[in-house]
Design an enzyme around this catalytic site. Structure first.
Site, mmCIF file in Angstrom:
data_model
loop_
_atom_site.group_PDB
_atom_site.id
_atom_site.type_symbol
_atom_site.label_atom_id
_atom_site.label_comp_id
_atom_site.label_asym_id
_atom_site.label_seq_id
_atom_site.Cartn_x
_atom_site.Cartn_y
_atom_site.Cartn_z
ATOM 1 N N PRO A 1 0.844 -1.200 0.000
ATOM 2 C CA PRO A 1 0.000 0.000 0.000
ATOM 3 C C PRO A 1 0.880 1.253 0.000
ATOM 4 O O PRO A 1 1.786 1.360 0.802
ATOM 5 C CB PRO A 1 -0.784 -0.110 1.311
ATOM 6 C CG PRO A 1 -0.585 -1.508 1.792
ATOM 7 C CD PRO A 1 0.735 -1.956 1.236
ATOM 8 N N GLU A 2 0.622 2.157 -0.944
ATOM 9 C CA GLU A 2 1.391 3.391 -0.995
ATOM 10 C C GLU A 2 0.519 4.534 -0.489
ATOM 11 O O GLU A 2 -0.611 4.317 -0.053
ATOM 12 C CB GLU A 2 1.885 3.630 -2.424
ATOM 13 C CG GLU A 2 2.796 2.493 -2.862
ATOM 14 C CD GLU A 2 3.455 2.716 -4.207
ATOM 15 O OE1 GLU A 2 3.712 3.881 -4.546
ATOM 16 O OE2 GLU A 2 3.723 1.733 -4.898
ATOM 17 N N LYS B 1 2.981 6.473 4.510
ATOM 18 C CA LYS B 1 2.336 5.158 4.488
ATOM 19 C C LYS B 1 1.702 4.824 5.831
ATOM 20 O O LYS B 1 1.359 3.680 6.099
ATOM 21 C CB LYS B 1 3.367 4.095 4.115
ATOM 22 C CG LYS B 1 3.969 4.310 2.744
ATOM 23 C CD LYS B 1 4.963 3.210 2.473
ATOM 24 C CE LYS B 1 5.731 3.498 1.202
ATOM 25 N NZ LYS B 1 6.764 2.471 1.004
ATOM 26 N N ASN C 1 7.196 1.583 -4.345
ATOM 27 C CA ASN C 1 7.849 1.067 -5.524
ATOM 28 C C ASN C 1 7.110 1.358 -6.832
ATOM 29 O O ASN C 1 7.701 1.759 -7.831
ATOM 30 C CB ASN C 1 7.973 -0.443 -5.353
ATOM 31 C CG ASN C 1 9.138 -0.989 -6.099
ATOM 32 O OD1 ASN C 1 10.100 -0.269 -6.318
ATOM 33 N ND2 ASN C 1 9.059 -2.232 -6.495
ATOM 34 N N ARG D 1 13.794 -3.945 -3.537
ATOM 35 C CA ARG D 1 12.519 -3.828 -4.249
ATOM 36 C C ARG D 1 12.815 -3.754 -5.744
ATOM 37 O O ARG D 1 13.816 -3.173 -6.149
ATOM 38 C CB ARG D 1 11.789 -2.559 -3.816
ATOM 39 C CG ARG D 1 11.476 -2.563 -2.339
ATOM 40 C CD ARG D 1 10.373 -1.578 -2.035
ATOM 41 N NE ARG D 1 10.162 -1.485 -0.602
ATOM 42 C CZ ARG D 1 10.428 -0.389 0.126
ATOM 43 N NH1 ARG D 1 10.882 0.700 -0.459
ATOM 44 N NH2 ARG D 1 10.204 -0.382 1.411
#
Ligand SMILES: [Zn+2]
Length: 250
Positions: A2-3, A53, A159, A234
Site C-alpha cells: 500500500p502506498e 504510508k 515502488n 525492491r
C-alpha cells in the site's frame, strides 16, 4: 505494498467516524496484545490522517492510533455486519459503521515513527519544488529510485509510483540524485503528487512500466527491464532506451 494514495483513500472512508464515540475490540490475539483496543474503546475519534504510508487516528485525551500496513495489512470499512468472518486485529464501530483492520502488522499507540517521516507528498500544503532541497540532503551517489522511496526525505512514494513517475519523466531509477537537476527532481515529484492525488479520488490507472518486465516500452518500444534495488531489494522497472541514466545498476 500500500502506498500513500491507498492510505489517503482509507482515511477518507474512515472520516464518517470522526466526532463519534467509538467501540473498539480486538478479536485477534495479536491485535489484543497491542493494547490499542483497550486504549481507544469508548473514546471520541477526533481526526483521521494519512501521513506517508501511516494512518493516524487521533482520539480524545491525546491517544493516537498508528497503523502501517506493510505488505499484508488492510482495512475494511462498511456498515456494521458487513465484515467477513474471521479475526481482525481491530474492530471500530460507531454510527452504524464498522472499520476492521486485518493482519496488522503495525498497530500501535506510538507515533514516534511518524515524527521521523519527511513531508507527505500528497498533503494539501506540500509544494514539490520545496522538497527538492530535502532530496539533496542525502548522499549524491544514491540512485533516484531508492531516494524517492526514502520515507525520511519525502513520505508516501512506494515502488510502483517510483517506477511510474521516473518513466513518465524519462529518468532512470539508476540515475544518481547528484546527476539529476533540480528541474528533474521537481518534475518527478510533481508528477507523482498529481497522479497519486488523482488515484486517491478515482481508480488507479494501469501501470505504464511497473510489473511489465520483458514487454515493450509504451513510448519507444524497447524492452522493459527489472532489477532489485536498494537495501530492501525492491524491484525497479524501467526502459533503458528512453529513460536517462545508467543502463543498469552496478
Ligand atoms: Zn522506452
Amino acid at each position: 505494498m500500500p502506498e500513500g494514495d491507498s492510505l489517503h483513500r482509507i482515511a477518507a472512508r474512515l472520516r464518517p467516524l470522526v466526532g463519534l464515540r467509538v467501540t473498539a475490540t480486538s478479536p485477534h490475539p495479536r491485535g489484543l496484545v497491542t493494547g490499542v483496543a483497550t486504549a481507544v474503546d469508548g473514546r471520541r475519534l477526533e481526526g483521521v490522517e494519512a501521513v506517508g504510508k501511516h494512518l493516524l487516528l487521533r482520539f480524545e485525551g491525546g491517544v493516537t492510533l498508528r497503523s502501517h500496513l506493510r505488505l499484508s495489512g488492510r482495512w475494511h470499512v462498511g456498515p456494521i455486519g458487513s465484515t467477513r468472518a474471521g479475526r481482525p486485529w481491530l474492530v471500530l464501530r460507531a454510527g452504524g459503521i464498522e472499520a476492521t483492520q486485518w493482519n496488522g502488522p503495525v498497530l500501535s499507540l506510538d507515533d514516534g515513527a511518524v515524527r521521523r517521516l519527511g513531508p507527505d507528498l500528497l498533503a494539501e500544503s506540500t509544494e514539490p519544488a520545496a522538497l527538492v532541497p530535502r532530496l539533496r540532503r542525502t548522499e549524491a551517489s544514491r540512485p533516484l529510485g531508492e531516494v524517492l522511496q526514502d520515507q525520511r526525505l519525502v513520505a508516501g512514494v512506494g515502488n510502483r509510483w517510483m517506477c511510474e513517475a521516473l518513466w513518465a519523466t524519462a529518468l532512470s531509477p539508476w540515475l544518481s540524485v547528484g546527476e539529476a537537476s533540480d528541474e528533474d527532481l521537481r518534475a518527478v515529484l510533481q508528477w507523482a503528487r498529481t497522479e497519486m492525488r488523482a488515484a486517491v479520488a478515482g481508480p488507479r490507472p494501469d501501470a505504464a512500466v511497473y510489473g511489465r518486465a520483458g514487454r515493450p516500452c509504451r513510448r519507444c518500444g524497447d524492452v522493459i527491464l527489472a532489477r532489485g534495488q536498494g537495501d530492501d531489494n525492491r524491484t525497479a522497472y524501467w526502459c533503458a532506451c528512453c529513460q536517462r541514466g545508467p543502463v543498469t545498476g552496478s
